[in-house]
Design a protein around this motif. Structure first.
Motif, PDB file in Angstrom:
ATOM      1  N   ILE A  15      43.424  37.335  32.047  1.00  0.00           N
ATOM      2  CA  ILE A  15      43.622  38.121  30.836  1.00  0.00           C
ATOM      3  C   ILE A  15      44.726  37.983  30.007  1.00  0.00           C
ATOM      4  N   ASP A  16      45.758  37.302  30.623  1.00  0.00           N
ATOM      5  CA  ASP A  16      47.060  36.921  30.033  1.00  0.00           C
ATOM      6  C   ASP A  16      46.774  35.849  28.963  1.00  0.00           C
ATOM      7  N   ARG A  17      45.801  34.830  29.394  1.00  0.00           N
ATOM      8  CA  ARG A  17      45.476  33.788  28.402  1.00  0.00           C
ATOM      9  C   ARG A  17      44.508  34.241  27.358  1.00  0.00           C
ATOM     10  N   GLU A  29      47.061  42.624  17.437  1.00  0.00           N
ATOM     11  CA  GLU A  29      48.345  43.209  18.259  1.00  0.00           C
ATOM     12  C   GLU A  29      48.097  43.344  19.716  1.00  0.00           C
ATOM     13  N   SER A  30      48.778  42.944  20.697  1.00  0.00           N
ATOM     14  CA  SER A  30      48.366  43.286  22.194  1.00  0.00           C
ATOM     15  C   SER A  30      49.390  44.445  22.539  1.00  0.00           C
ATOM     16  N   PHE A  31      48.508  45.145  23.573  1.00  0.00           N
ATOM     17  CA  PHE A  31      49.356  46.386  24.218  1.00  0.00           C
ATOM     18  C   PHE A  31      48.737  46.613  25.649  1.00  0.00           C
ATOM     19  N   THR A  32      49.599  47.282  26.430  1.00  0.00           N
ATOM     20  CA  THR A  32      49.349  47.696  27.724  1.00  0.00           C
ATOM     21  C   THR A  32      48.888  49.012  27.923  1.00  0.00           C
ATOM     22  N   ASN A  35      47.200  52.206  33.775  1.00  0.00           N
ATOM     23  CA  ASN A  35      47.360  51.148  34.884  1.00  0.00           C
ATOM     24  C   ASN A  35      47.612  49.761  34.768  1.00  0.00           C
ATOM     25  N   GLY A  36      48.257  49.622  33.649  1.00  0.00           N
ATOM     26  CA  GLY A  36      48.608  47.985  33.419  1.00  0.00           C
ATOM     27  C   GLY A  36      47.588  47.146  32.582  1.00  0.00           C
ATOM     28  N   ARG A  37      46.321  47.867  32.313  1.00  0.00           N
ATOM     29  CA  ARG A  37      45.367  47.076  31.603  1.00  0.00           C
ATOM     30  C   ARG A  37      45.829  46.761  30.245  1.00  0.00           C
ATOM     31  N   LYS A  38      45.136  45.401  29.785  1.00  0.00           N
ATOM     32  CA  LYS A  38      45.829  45.028  28.567  1.00  0.00           C
ATOM     33  C   LYS A  38      44.573  44.698  27.484  1.00  0.00           C
ATOM     34  N   ALA A  39      45.004  45.154  26.257  1.00  0.00           N
ATOM     35  CA  ALA A  39      43.932  44.806  25.346  1.00  0.00           C
ATOM     36  C   ALA A  39      44.696  44.491  23.837  1.00  0.00           C
ATOM     37  N   VAL A  40      43.869  44.028  22.964  1.00  0.00           N
ATOM     38  CA  VAL A  40      44.431  43.900  21.637  1.00  0.00           C
ATOM     39  C   VAL A  40      43.586  44.703  20.614  1.00  0.00           C
ATOM     40  N   ARG A  41      44.502  45.097  19.453  1.00  0.00           N
ATOM     41  CA  ARG A  41      43.937  46.067  18.655  1.00  0.00           C
ATOM     42  C   ARG A  41      44.104  45.777  17.178  1.00  0.00           C
ATOM     43  N   ILE A  47      39.914  45.830  21.593  1.00  0.00           N
ATOM     44  CA  ILE A  47      39.373  44.900  22.644  1.00  0.00           C
ATOM     45  C   ILE A  47      40.117  45.032  24.067  1.00  0.00           C
ATOM     46  N   ASN A  48      39.228  45.495  24.930  1.00  0.00           N
ATOM     47  CA  ASN A  48      39.983  45.553  26.252  1.00  0.00           C
ATOM     48  C   ASN A  48      39.404  44.354  26.882  1.00  0.00           C
ATOM     49  N   PHE A  49      40.283  43.667  27.785  1.00  0.00           N
ATOM     50  CA  PHE A  49      39.854  42.517  28.670  1.00  0.00           C
ATOM     51  C   PHE A  49      39.924  43.013  30.074  1.00  0.00           C
ATOM     52  N   GLN A  50      38.873  42.317  30.981  1.00  0.00           N
ATOM     53  CA  GLN A  50      38.699  42.605  32.264  1.00  0.00           C
ATOM     54  C   GLN A  50      38.355  41.212  32.836  1.00  0.00           C
ATOM     55  N   VAL A  51      38.741  41.181  34.170  1.00  0.00           N
ATOM     56  CA  VAL A  51      38.205  39.991  34.783  1.00  0.00           C
ATOM     57  C   VAL A  51      36.843  40.188  35.453  1.00  0.00           C
ATOM     58  N   LEU A  52      36.147  39.157  35.875  1.00  0.00           N
ATOM     59  CA  LEU A  52      34.770  39.677  36.615  1.00  0.00           C
ATOM     60  C   LEU A  52      35.029  40.323  37.850  1.00  0.00           C
ATOM     61  N   GLY A  53      34.134  41.463  37.914  1.00  0.00           N
ATOM     62  CA  GLY A  53      34.394  42.224  39.192  1.00  0.00           C
ATOM     63  C   GLY A  53      35.301  43.304  39.132  1.00  0.00           C
TER      64      GLY A  53
END
Length: 132
Positions: A15-17, A29-32, A35-41, A47-53
């Motif tokens: 996610i950080d990459r 623009e990135s933001f959190t 519960n610490g999830r990360k996205a860009v707007r 756009i939200n990011f998630q890791v598999l599973g």
């Protein structure tokens, strides 16, 4: 019933990459959030990011995304910026069909092989041009 897209979610390996890529390459623009999830707007979308599973309701695999983003830059500026960031253009500029009419697009992959299309709407025809 539906008025617009609020957000999409892309499944990525790191996610950080992914956030760093979207910040530098697409100038988002990135933001959190929650519960610490990360996205860009951008604009009123994100756009939200998630890791598999991470999200059990979402069965998307890494690199399964295909997103078209509209830019306020010229395609020449986009191409130059992508090249300066060492992003390989897969296709374009090429004519495509957007939600509101003809667009010119360039395609590339993000770091997780999600297909990203950056596009500019073609100039609408004036009444004189339509009559020709």
């Amino acid at each position: 019933m539906i008025s617009h897209i609020d957000h999409i979610v892309l499944t990525v390996a790191d996610i950080d990459r992914a956030v760093a890529f979207y910040e530098s390459v697409l100038k988002l623009e990135s933001f959190t959030f929650a519960n610490g999830r990360k996205a860009v707007r951008f604009g009123q979308q994100k756009i939200n990011f998630q890791v598999l599973g991470q999200e059990l309701r979402n069965h998307a695999m890494e690199g399964a995304g295909d997103v078209c983003l509209i830019t306020s830059w010229t395609l020449e500026e986009v191409v130059a910026h992508l090249k300066a960031n060492k992003v390989m253009i897969l296709e374009g500029p090429v004519s495509k069909s957007g939600a509101q009419g003809p667009i010119q697009s360039v395609y590339f992959n993000d770091l997780d092989n999600n297909l990203i299309e950056v596009s500019v709407y073609e100039e609408p025809l004036s009444d004189d041009q339509e009559a020709e």
